[in-house]
Motif scaffolding. Structure first.
Motif, PDB file in Angstrom:
ATOM      1  N   GLU A   1       0.973  -1.294  -0.082  1.00 39.66           N
ATOM      2  CA  GLU A   1      -0.020   0.100  -0.122  1.00 39.66           C
ATOM      3  C   GLU A   1       1.123   1.673  -0.183  1.00 39.66           C
ATOM      4  OE1 GLU A   1      -2.979  -0.168   3.590  1.00 39.66           O
ATOM      5  OE2 GLU A   1      -3.358  -1.749   3.262  1.00 39.66           O
TER       6      GLU A   1
ATOM      7  N   HIS B   1      -1.559   6.286  -0.153  1.00 36.84           N
ATOM      8  CA  HIS B   1      -2.692   5.806   0.597  1.00 36.84           C
ATOM      9  C   HIS B   1      -3.108   6.970   1.632  1.00 36.84           C
ATOM     10  CE1 HIS B   1      -4.983   3.228   2.849  1.00 36.84           C
ATOM     11  NE2 HIS B   1      -4.066   2.860   3.506  1.00 36.84           N
TER      12      HIS B   1
ATOM     13  N   HIS C   1      -2.179   3.328  11.331  1.00 42.54           N
ATOM     14  CA  HIS C   1      -3.848   2.747  11.685  1.00 42.54           C
ATOM     15  C   HIS C   1      -3.047   0.988  10.715  1.00 42.54           C
ATOM     16  CE1 HIS C   1      -3.866   3.290   7.038  1.00 42.54           C
ATOM     17  NE2 HIS C   1      -4.529   1.997   7.326  1.00 42.54           N
ATOM     18  N   ASP C   2      -1.688   1.503  10.334  1.00 42.62           N
ATOM     19  CA  ASP C   2      -1.726  -0.012   9.727  1.00 42.62           C
ATOM     20  C   ASP C   2       0.313  -0.170  10.404  1.00 42.62           C
ATOM     21  OD1 ASP C   2      -3.061  -1.741   8.931  1.00 42.62           O
ATOM     22  OD2 ASP C   2      -2.944  -1.597   6.622  1.00 42.62           O
TER      23      ASP C   2
ATOM     24  N   ASP D   1     -11.146   3.419   5.246  1.00 41.28           N
ATOM     25  CA  ASP D   1      -9.516   2.893   4.448  1.00 41.28           C
ATOM     26  C   ASP D   1      -9.681   1.228   3.896  1.00 41.28           C
ATOM     27  OD1 ASP D   1      -6.892   1.637   4.624  1.00 41.28           O
ATOM     28  OD2 ASP D   1      -7.637  -0.015   6.389  1.00 41.28           O
TER      29      ASP D   1
HETATM   30 FE   LIG Z   1      -4.553   0.807   5.390  1.00 38.64          FE
END
Ligand SMILES: [Fe+2]
Ligand SMILES: [Fe+2]
Length: 512
Positions: free
Chosen positions: A334, A338, A370-371, A454
């Protein structure tokens, strides 16, 4: 040993030439200054023109007689303290009573007994001196009290306060001009306040540069010059009498001078004391004002430094989070915009449902993380080109827990929000998500917001296993996920702002 009194000014008012001559001669021999009046009117005029230390009234033949003179002098506040001896012929008992009732301090019979009248005069002059001294002391005490309490009426050490000081001091010292002059650490003297207010600028300037003022500040000691000391006046650049005292700081540093110009020839000792009291107040007020100004300046500097430091800290915090988030993203597929799009979608949605500015500002950064937990996922799983096995999927799901662990234990609201988003952005509205299987509003709001953004961004982005979806199809798919995967109210809100979302998607689209 007979007491020798200082020469006094005595007014002898008599319509009897022999009385005038005898008293004039006798008092003159005692070194007193004698003024003569021939009738009552001349007597009253003389008293008003040059107030004497004592009056002898012997007026029985004139229109304004002794009793009348007595009544008039004792009814006037200004002349009441002057001792008054009235001479009444021995036979006129009633007039003697009248004279006492009119306020005479002493009534002696005529023909006069010279030794007796001289003795009475001597006694009365002594009382007058004591009375004068007592009045003077009272005036000094009043003045000192007044100066020490005057500041209470002022909100700060304003020019108005110092100006009022000047006026009071001028009254007390009978000075023509009063100036508070500042000149510390070799700086050229400047006038802080002056009185009267009508003084011309050139005169104010001259007061500050006067040699006498310079000497007071240089010597840090009072200087007094009488109006009759013309030689000293010339050497000190003065045009009349002068009293000047230094204004000292708490540590003895000379801050300036309080000065009175055009003072009378006879300077009383209390003049210096009054000015010293005023100088004490001025010194305290000036230092307090300086201190307050320095403190305010320091506070301004520190506040500026703090704002700068806070800004720098926030910039550095943002940059750290961005780089950290990008580090995680680089390991994944990603890439591109993004993170930026996800942050903007999330914030737009948050504003659309009425979240406040502070929340939105935190969300803008926290959504980027978030990731972050993908840092802890092995390359073999994270970068595997094909489909994941069930076991590998379980490993992959651990990125939520790792992310929460990375952010856990901080007092900072930003990192606390990061932790909630990292842990819960894969929870489903219907409880089918991971890692905790939370349901509905048990899922933190910020995680539900990020989930919508997302999923939507994943749909419109290219992946190794799919092409980017057209934006309308992505919106339609969100509707299908509402109530199962995603919070239905948030999906509705997201669709309500689809125009703005489309604009962001278009503007930040990845290169083909
Ligand atoms: Fe994501
Ligand atoms: Fe994730």
């Amino acid at each position: 040993m007979s007491e020798v009194l200082a020469p006094a000014a005595i007014l002898v008012a008599s319509d009897d030439p022999s009385t005038r001559a005898r008293l004039s001669k006798a008092l003159g021999e005692m070194q007193h200054r004698v003024a003569l009046a021939h009738d009552g009117e001349e007597c009253l005029r003389g008293v008003l023109a040059t107030p004497p230390d004592l009056v002898v009234a012997d007026l029985s033949k004139t229109a304004v007689g002794s009793v009348e003179v007595c009544r008039m002098l004792k009814s006037d506040e200004a002349t009441r303290p002057i001792p008054l001896i009235v001479l009444i012929p021995r036979a006129q008992r009633e007039r003697r009573v009248d004279a006492f009732e009119a306020g005479a301090d002493e009534v002696l019979p005529k023909p006069i007994s010279e030794p007796e009248i001289l003795a009475r005069i001597k006694t009365m002059l002594r009382f007058k001196r004591l009375d004068d001294e007592s009045r003077r002391q009272r005036r000094v005490i009043d003045s000192l009290l007044m100066i020490s309490t005057m500041c209470q009426g002022y909100a700060d050490a304003s020019t108005r306060m110092f100006s009022d000081f000047g006026r009071r001091v001028a009254e007390l010292l009978r000075a023509e001009q009063v100036a508070v002059i500042l000149g510390r650490r070799g700086a050229p003297p400047s006038v802080l306040s002056f009185w009267p207010m009508s003084l011309a600028p050139a005169r104010i300037d001259a007061l500050a540069r006067c040699e006498a003022v310079v000497r007071v500040m240089r010597s840090a000691a009072p200087i007094t010059v009488g109006a009759d000391e013309s030689d000293r006046q010339a050497s000190l650049g003065l045009e009349g009498g002068f009293v000047g005292v230094p204004v000292l700081g708490f540590d003895g540093e000379v801050l300036g001078a309080v000065t009175a110009f055009g003072t009378p020839s006879h300077l009383r000792p209390e003049s210096v004391r009054i000015l010293l009291a005023l100088a004490g107040r001025v010194g305290a007020e000036v230092q307090l004002r300086d201190h307050t100004e320095r403190l305010e300046e320091l506070v301004r500097e520190r506040t500026h430094d703090l704002v700068e430091a806070k800004g720098a800290l926030e910039r550095s915090q943002t940059e750290t989070i961005l780089r950290l988030a990008q580090a995680a993203e680089f390991r994944d597929h990603e890439t591109g915009n993004h993170l930026t799009r996800l942050s903007q979608f999330s914030c737009f949605l948050a504003r659309a449902i009425g979240m406040d500015r502070a929340f939105v500002e935190l969300l803008a950064l926290a959504s980027l993380m978030h990731d972050i937990g993908k840092i802890g996922i092995p390359d073999a799983v994270l970068l595997k080109p094909g489909a994941l096995t069930p076991a590998e999927r379980e490993v992959m799901k651990r990125h939520t827990v790792f992310g929460a662990q990375i952010c856990r234990g901080s007092d900072a609201p930003l990192l606390q929000m990061c932790e909630r988003i990292a842990l819960s952005h894969h929870e489903w509205w219907n409880g089918q998500g991971y890692p905790q299987g939370l349901r509905g509003e048990a899922i933190p709001a910020e995680a539900r917001l990020v989930a919508v953004a997302d999923v939507f961004d994943a749909l419109i982005s290219r992946r190794h296993y799919k092409e980017p979806w057209p934006i309308d199809r992505a919106f339609d798919h969100l509707t299908e996920l509402a109530g199962t995967h995603l919070d239905p109210a948030l999906v509705t809100a997201f669709l309500d702002v689809r125009g703005a979302v489309s604009e962001i998607a278009g503007r930040l689209a990845d290169a083909a």
